[in-house]
Write a protein that holds these residues in place. Structure first.
Motif, mmCIF file in Angstrom:
data_model
loop_
_atom_site.group_PDB
_atom_site.id
_atom_site.type_symbol
_atom_site.label_atom_id
_atom_site.label_comp_id
_atom_site.label_asym_id
_atom_site.label_seq_id
_atom_site.Cartn_x
_atom_site.Cartn_y
_atom_site.Cartn_z
ATOM 1 N N TRP A 47 0.812 -1.221 0.000
ATOM 2 C CA TRP A 47 0.000 0.000 0.000
ATOM 3 C C TRP A 47 0.842 1.267 0.000
ATOM 4 O O TRP A 47 0.533 2.211 -0.727
ATOM 5 C CB TRP A 47 -1.011 0.004 1.151
ATOM 6 N N HIS A 73 -3.193 -5.319 1.432
ATOM 7 C CA HIS A 73 -4.638 -5.366 1.682
ATOM 8 C C HIS A 73 -5.297 -5.744 0.359
ATOM 9 O O HIS A 73 -4.795 -5.367 -0.709
ATOM 10 C CB HIS A 73 -5.203 -3.997 2.049
ATOM 11 N N THR A 102 -4.365 -9.038 4.139
ATOM 12 C CA THR A 102 -5.405 -8.558 5.035
ATOM 13 C C THR A 102 -6.526 -7.949 4.198
ATOM 14 O O THR A 102 -6.392 -7.824 2.984
ATOM 15 C CB THR A 102 -4.837 -7.523 6.039
ATOM 16 N N TRP A 125 -6.253 -5.709 11.170
ATOM 17 C CA TRP A 125 -6.101 -4.403 11.811
ATOM 18 C C TRP A 125 -7.490 -3.749 11.797
ATOM 19 O O TRP A 125 -8.079 -3.566 10.738
ATOM 20 C CB TRP A 125 -5.103 -3.496 11.075
ATOM 21 N N GLU A 170 -3.361 -6.515 14.916
ATOM 22 C CA GLU A 170 -2.445 -5.372 14.978
ATOM 23 C C GLU A 170 -3.053 -4.275 15.841
ATOM 24 O O GLU A 170 -3.988 -3.590 15.424
ATOM 25 C CB GLU A 170 -2.185 -4.859 13.556
ATOM 26 N N GLU A 209 3.269 -2.586 15.711
ATOM 27 C CA GLU A 209 3.799 -1.514 14.862
ATOM 28 C C GLU A 209 4.396 -0.406 15.723
ATOM 29 O O GLU A 209 3.773 0.055 16.687
ATOM 30 C CB GLU A 209 2.681 -0.967 13.974
ATOM 31 N N HIS A 253 2.348 2.797 16.108
ATOM 32 C CA HIS A 253 1.149 2.557 16.918
ATOM 33 C C HIS A 253 1.519 2.534 18.399
ATOM 34 O O HIS A 253 0.766 3.006 19.245
ATOM 35 C CB HIS A 253 0.489 1.238 16.532
ATOM 36 N N ASP A 300 5.427 -4.462 12.317
ATOM 37 C CA ASP A 300 5.289 -3.443 11.284
ATOM 38 C C ASP A 300 6.322 -2.380 11.621
ATOM 39 O O ASP A 300 6.173 -1.611 12.579
ATOM 40 C CB ASP A 300 3.870 -2.852 11.258
ATOM 41 N N ASP A 324 5.850 -1.029 7.214
ATOM 42 C CA ASP A 324 4.602 -0.273 7.083
ATOM 43 C C ASP A 324 4.995 1.200 7.166
ATOM 44 O O ASP A 324 4.742 1.887 8.153
ATOM 45 C CB ASP A 324 3.615 -0.658 8.198
#
Ligand code: XUL
Ligand code: CO
Length: 438
Positions: free
Chosen positions: A48, A99, A139, A186, A230, A266, A269, A294, A337
């Motif tokens: 992504w 994704h 995902t 997630w 996640e 992550e 996060h 991540d 990520d």
């Protein structure tokens, strides 16, 4: 003509290299603590950010210049697949992640959307036949489309919940088709803005039911990927149900799901949750839940998820320390990520960014391995807790102490002596290791 024609395969040149398109620390076949770097780190490219991302932010649109810019629809999706495998090969990475909606556009109906997905999945499958790069995880994007405005697995609308089930079913089938080693959940929209309109208990019960259905269906179709959740504390909603590692583990325990999942942690996060990345890894590790990473870093001066490429050696060192103490990531890996900054819009920036991130993790791995080999922290920690290996402390550890026995000990022990925690000294030692002087 290839997509990234001007860029050759990235090679390891060592720490004195000034070649921006060479690894300084990541030497895939170099053995560290009994395994090659490639086996330890299991790097993955996130589709992504690297192929679908365009450099947009809430205040402005696309800035990225990409070779596939002139395509639309399925042609665009195909051009990205072609570019992606060239990219994996040039960086020599073993994995990628996506994704469902990153790889193929949505159609007007679920049937059409699934058809688009089938076309691209079969193209990816073909490329995978001759590529060494495998699917670390896939995902389902159940957050971008407007239908998920009130949530996906935690929606107030049963029609949306059914759509979510259908999308998840397809996504698990895609994972099986492409041999994904993990499957990630997630919960982008799994949270709430206000209790004034929210039945929290029903939402959480429904989310757990969806996970049970996923376990059931994966079993039915023989998809044996490791399931990962996640955690993230905020964004897009104010309250995300999977706030952090500890909250997510408690949720999994409550609903009888803990044995079926691990965590995909992550870095950005973690900091949004007010934790360090190593804290999240430690919480997961001591609960047997450290699954995959991540890799990115946030900007501590900004309060949102900036998903920058990881370059902070202190953090990569302490993160890899947790990974090594965990005995590795097993089927997990280190997925970037991370996205190039909006101002880094040229295709070569994608390479510079990944080289920087891979080198930061490789250096972190090497430093962490040396710290462990030298017992640089272990001996200090063992000594710090030595009072729990004898006398009253040993009784506590053995579960034999009672409040009465503790009272009796305390009454007969009028002088308590604490010792320094030596934080500054330990930090200085870590600096010496990072600089390669120890
Ligand atoms: C969002 C995020 C996601 C997940 C996969 O913050 O991290 O991209 O990694 O859905
Ligand atoms: Co992520």
């Amino acid at each position: 003509m290839t997509t990234f024609g001007s860029i050759n395969k990235i090679e390891f040149e060592g720490r004195h290299s000034r070649n921006p398109l060479a690894f300084k620390y990541y030497n895939p076949q170099e053995v560290v603590a009994g395994k090659t770097m490639e086996e330890h780190l299991r790097f993955a490219i996130s589709y992504w950010h690297t192929f679908t991302g365009e450099g947009s932010d809430p205040f402005g649109g696309k800035t990225a210049i990409r070779a596939w810019d002139h395509y639309t629809g399925l042609d665009l999706a195909k051009a990205r697949v072609e570019a992606s495998f060239e990219f994996y090969e040039k960086l020599d990475v073993p994995f990628f992640c996506f994704h469902d909606r990153d790889i193929a556009p949505e159609g007007n109906t679920l049937q059409e959307t699934n058809k688009n997905l089938d076309v691209i999945v079969s193209m990816i499958k073909d490329y995978m036949k001759t590529s060494k790069t495998k699917l670390l995880w896939n995902t389902a994007n159940m957050f971008s489309n407007a239908r998920f405005t009130h949530g996906a697995g935690t929606t107030c609308n049963a029609d949306v919940y059914a759509y979510v089930g259908a999308q998840l079913k397809k996504s698990l089938e895609v994972g099986k088709e492409l041999g994904a080693q993990n499957y990630v959940f997630w919960g982008g929209r799994e949270g709430y803005e206000t209790l004034l309109n929210t039945d929290m208990e029903l939402e959480l019960d429904n989310l757990a039911k969806l996970y049970h259905m996923a376990i059931q269906y994966a079993k039915e179709i023989g998809f044996d990927a490791q399931f990962l959740i996640e955690p993230k504390p905020k964004e897009p909603t104010k309250h995300q149900y999977d706030f952090d590692a500890a909250t997510t583990i408690a949720f999994l325990q409550k609903y009888g799901l803990k044995d079926y999942f691990k965590l995909n942690l992550e870095a950005n996060h973690a900091t949004l949750a007010g934790h360090t990345f190593e804290h999240e890894c430690r919480v997961a590790r001591i609960n047997g839940m450290l699954g995959s990473l991540d890799a990115n870093q946030g900007d501590l001066l900004l309060g949102w998820d900036t998903d920058e490429f990881p370059q902070d050696l202190y953090s990569t060192t302490l993160t890899m320390y947790e990974v090594l103490q965990n005995g590795g990531l097993d089927r997990g890996g280190v997925n970037f990520d991370a996205k190039v900054r909006r101002g880094s819009f040229e295709p070569e920036d994608l390479f510079y960014a990944h080289v920087a991130g891979m080198d930061a993790y490789a250096k972190g791995l090497k430093v962490a391995a040396k710290l462990i080999e030298d017992r640089a922290l272990e001996d200090f920690i063992a000594n710090r807790y030595r009072s729990f290996r004898e006398g009253i402390g040993a009784e506590v550890v053995a579960g034999k102490a009672t409040l009465q026995s503790l009272e009796q000990y305390a009454l007969n022990n009028p002088t308590i002596k604490n010792e320094s925690g030596r934080l500054e000294l330990l930090r200085a030692t870590i600096n010496q290791y990072i600089l390669g002087d120890l």
